[in-house]
Design an enzyme around this catalytic site. Structure first.
Site, mmCIF file in Angstrom:
data_model
loop_
_atom_site.group_PDB
_atom_site.id
_atom_site.type_symbol
_atom_site.label_atom_id
_atom_site.label_comp_id
_atom_site.label_asym_id
_atom_site.label_seq_id
_atom_site.Cartn_x
_atom_site.Cartn_y
_atom_site.Cartn_z
ATOM 1 N NE ARG A 178 -3.759 -2.304 0.364
ATOM 2 C CZ ARG A 178 -3.494 -3.500 -0.165
ATOM 3 N NH1 ARG A 178 -2.446 -3.656 -0.981
ATOM 4 N NH2 ARG A 178 -4.257 -4.526 0.066
ATOM 5 C CB SER A 226 -8.558 -1.463 5.219
ATOM 6 O OG SER A 226 -9.152 -2.736 5.158
ATOM 7 C CD GLU A 296 -5.239 0.326 2.772
ATOM 8 O OE1 GLU A 296 -4.975 -0.548 3.627
ATOM 9 O OE2 GLU A 296 -6.004 0.133 1.826
HETATM 10 C C1 LIG Z 1 -15.688 -0.601 0.188
HETATM 11 C C2 LIG Z 1 -14.228 -0.379 -0.118
HETATM 12 C C3 LIG Z 1 -13.391 -1.477 -0.252
HETATM 13 C C4 LIG Z 1 -12.033 -1.305 -0.532
HETATM 14 N N1 LIG Z 1 -11.226 -2.405 -0.673
HETATM 15 C C5 LIG Z 1 -9.920 -2.233 -0.974
HETATM 16 C C6 LIG Z 1 -9.040 -3.365 -1.163
HETATM 17 O O1 LIG Z 1 -9.451 -4.514 -1.087
HETATM 18 N N2 LIG Z 1 -7.754 -3.132 -1.440
HETATM 19 C C7 LIG Z 1 -7.249 -1.861 -1.557
HETATM 20 O O2 LIG Z 1 -6.056 -1.715 -1.810
HETATM 21 N N3 LIG Z 1 -8.040 -0.775 -1.390
HETATM 22 C C8 LIG Z 1 -9.356 -0.928 -1.109
HETATM 23 N N4 LIG Z 1 -10.165 0.171 -0.935
HETATM 24 C C9 LIG Z 1 -9.581 1.513 -1.064
HETATM 25 C C10 LIG Z 1 -9.651 2.049 -2.511
HETATM 26 O O3 LIG Z 1 -10.574 1.317 -3.273
HETATM 27 C C11 LIG Z 1 -8.286 1.969 -3.185
HETATM 28 O O4 LIG Z 1 -7.316 2.610 -2.397
HETATM 29 C C12 LIG Z 1 -8.305 2.590 -4.567
HETATM 30 O O5 LIG Z 1 -7.101 2.330 -5.218
HETATM 31 C C13 LIG Z 1 -8.525 4.106 -4.496
HETATM 32 O O6 LIG Z 1 -8.602 4.596 -5.809
HETATM 33 P P1 LIG Z 1 -9.294 5.992 -6.084
HETATM 34 O O7 LIG Z 1 -9.281 6.230 -7.536
HETATM 35 O O8 LIG Z 1 -10.614 6.040 -5.416
HETATM 36 O O9 LIG Z 1 -8.279 6.986 -5.357
HETATM 37 P P2 LIG Z 1 -8.653 8.302 -4.556
HETATM 38 O O10 LIG Z 1 -9.265 7.926 -3.260
HETATM 39 O O11 LIG Z 1 -9.402 9.238 -5.413
HETATM 40 O O12 LIG Z 1 -7.196 8.906 -4.318
HETATM 41 C C14 LIG Z 1 -6.263 8.252 -3.465
HETATM 42 C C15 LIG Z 1 -4.960 9.062 -3.491
HETATM 43 O O13 LIG Z 1 -4.372 8.966 -4.785
HETATM 44 C C16 LIG Z 1 -4.253 10.261 -5.388
HETATM 45 N N5 LIG Z 1 -4.559 10.084 -6.808
HETATM 46 C C17 LIG Z 1 -5.678 9.546 -7.355
HETATM 47 N N6 LIG Z 1 -5.561 9.500 -8.700
HETATM 48 C C18 LIG Z 1 -4.357 10.033 -9.000
HETATM 49 C C19 LIG Z 1 -3.660 10.277 -10.224
HETATM 50 N N7 LIG Z 1 -4.181 9.981 -11.416
HETATM 51 N N8 LIG Z 1 -2.425 10.837 -10.152
HETATM 52 C C20 LIG Z 1 -1.884 11.169 -8.953
HETATM 53 N N9 LIG Z 1 -2.485 10.975 -7.769
HETATM 54 C C21 LIG Z 1 -3.715 10.412 -7.799
HETATM 55 C C22 LIG Z 1 -5.239 11.147 -4.648
HETATM 56 O O14 LIG Z 1 -4.854 12.508 -4.705
HETATM 57 C C23 LIG Z 1 -5.174 10.563 -3.252
HETATM 58 O O15 LIG Z 1 -4.041 11.051 -2.568
HETATM 59 C C24 LIG Z 1 -11.524 0.005 -0.674
HETATM 60 C C25 LIG Z 1 -12.381 1.116 -0.560
HETATM 61 C C26 LIG Z 1 -13.721 0.936 -0.297
HETATM 62 C C27 LIG Z 1 -14.631 2.132 -0.198
#
Ligand SMILES: Cc1cc2nc3c(=O)[nH]c(=O)nc-3n(C[C@H](O)[C@H](O)[C@H](O)COP(=O)(O)OP(=O)(O)OC[C@H]3O[C@@H](n4cnc5c(N)ncnc54)[C@H](O)[C@@H]3O)c2cc1C
Length: 304
Positions: A178, A226, A296
């Site tokens: 992560r 998480s 995380e």
């Molecule tokens: C119900 C649920 C279950 C989940 N299960 C998991 C799991 O099993 N495993 C896991 O790893 N995660 C899990 N997550 C967390 C989440 O799904 C992951 O971390 C996912 O990768 C987040 O992606 P996002 O596009 O929503 O990022 P965001 O939440 O929009 O952004 C996360 C970070 O990345 C940055 N960012 C986003 N896009 C870019 C880009 N293009 N360039 C530069 N920076 C960027 C943002 O500024 C921020 O700092 C879960 C979340 C939920 C709600």
């Protein structure tokens, strides 16, 4: 609005049109926790070129840039985010060779998993239940116990804070559980080249079903998944539960009774409510178990 933002707003409107740019835009509905304040300026990018263009305009105007993917791993402060927020909806996914895809960074992980499955390409099944975009997943090296996004990544197209676009390979990106250097480098992920392997469709469907089944017992309701990374050899949820914190509430936020590493917005939670619970969990686990939990989830915006 900060006076310095006005010229950037004018430039964004000139480049993309009035209806694409919004001032004082609420972010709550763009984040899975459903909490937090406004963006000074919000622009929704629909292609990697638009993401690049908006990021470069922000840089030229000296305005801080925050990229928001699916908002599934962030807690936005109630005070909101200063500067420009680009909501990333650049979601094109193109085949690359026999076993790969070039995905724009706003492509949904679930879409990628489904496309790979249909194309008979294995290795992406673990993404099927993870909300969010390719960009967010690369930044946080998202994954499951067994598979991380860095394991299917061949290269990433990045915009540096210097305004230069480079292609980088995973070894250069400091991936760990992560973690990646992108969490602090100020780089923007524009697109990613991902590679799997050919496999029987039946094998891919079986593995996909297994990953979906493993999620059936996940808490439902607005959350960011998480909250904490698992410490080596243990589980953050187990440590929080052992402190008797399941069901603990602050305002509208609650530590899930089902899985203590989830914090739910049960209705009307502020970002402060959620963060207070995070702090309570950290303090109690440190006091009782001597373990320093690490978030995380990422905090965005201005925090007091
Ligand atoms: C119900 C649920 C279950 C989940 N299960 C998991 C799991 O099993 N495993 C896991 O790893 N995660 C899990 N997550 C967390 C989440 O799904 C992951 O971390 C996912 O990768 C987040 O992606 P996002 O596009 O929503 O990022 P965001 O939440 O929009 O952004 C996360 C970070 O990345 C940055 N960012 C986003 N896009 C870019 C880009 N293009 N360039 C530069 N920076 C960027 C943002 O500024 C921020 O700092 C879960 C979340 C939920 C709600």
């Amino acid at each position: 609005m900060n006076a310095g933002l006005r010229p950037l707003e004018v430039a964004l409107v000139a480049a993309f049109g009035r209806e694409r740019v919004r001032a004082a835009a609420p972010l709550r509905d763009l984040c899975s926790w459903g909490a937090g304040g406004d963006a000074d300026l919000l622009f929704t990018a629909r292609s990697a070129e638009e993401l690049l263009g908006a990021a470069r305009l922000a840089r030229e105007h000296g305005i801080p840039l925050t990229v928001l993917g699916g908002g599934a791993n962030v807690l936005v402060s109630d005070r909101g985010i200063r500067g420009l927020v680009v909501r990333n909806r650049a979601d094109r996914i193109e085949p690359s060779g026999e076993e790969g895809f070039e995905a724009e960074s706003g492509a949904l992980l679930t879409a990628l998993a489904h496309l790979a499955s249909e194309a008979g390409i294995a290795g992406f099944e673990f993404l099927v239940g993870i909300p969010g975009t390719v960009g967010g997943a690369v930044v946080g090296n998202a994954g499951t116990k067994a598979s991380w996004v860095s394991g299917v990544l061949e290269s990433v197209l990045l915009l540096g804070p210097d305004g230069i676009v480079r292609r980088e390979v995973p070894v250069a990106l400091g991936f760990d559980y992560r973690k990646s250097r992108l969490q602090s480098s100020g780089e923007t992920v524009l697109s990613a080249l991902l590679r799997g392997r050919r496999a029987e469709r039946s094998e891919i469907l079986r593995r996909t079903a297994e990953f979906l089944e493993a999620r059936r017992h996940q808490p439902s309701g607005p959350s960011a998944g998480s909250v904490f990374r698992n410490p080596r050899g243990d589980h953050a949820g187990r440590l929080i539960e052992a402190c008797g914190l399941k069901g603990r509430r602050v305002g509208g936020a609650e530590i899930s009774r089902q899985h203590a590493n989830f914090i739910l917005n049960t209705g009307g939670a502020s970002a402060r409510d959620i963060r207070s619970l995070v702090e309570i969990a950290k303090a109690e686990v440190a006091r009782r178990a001597g373990v320093a939990l690490e978030e995380e989830v990422r905090y965005l915006g201005e925090w007091p």
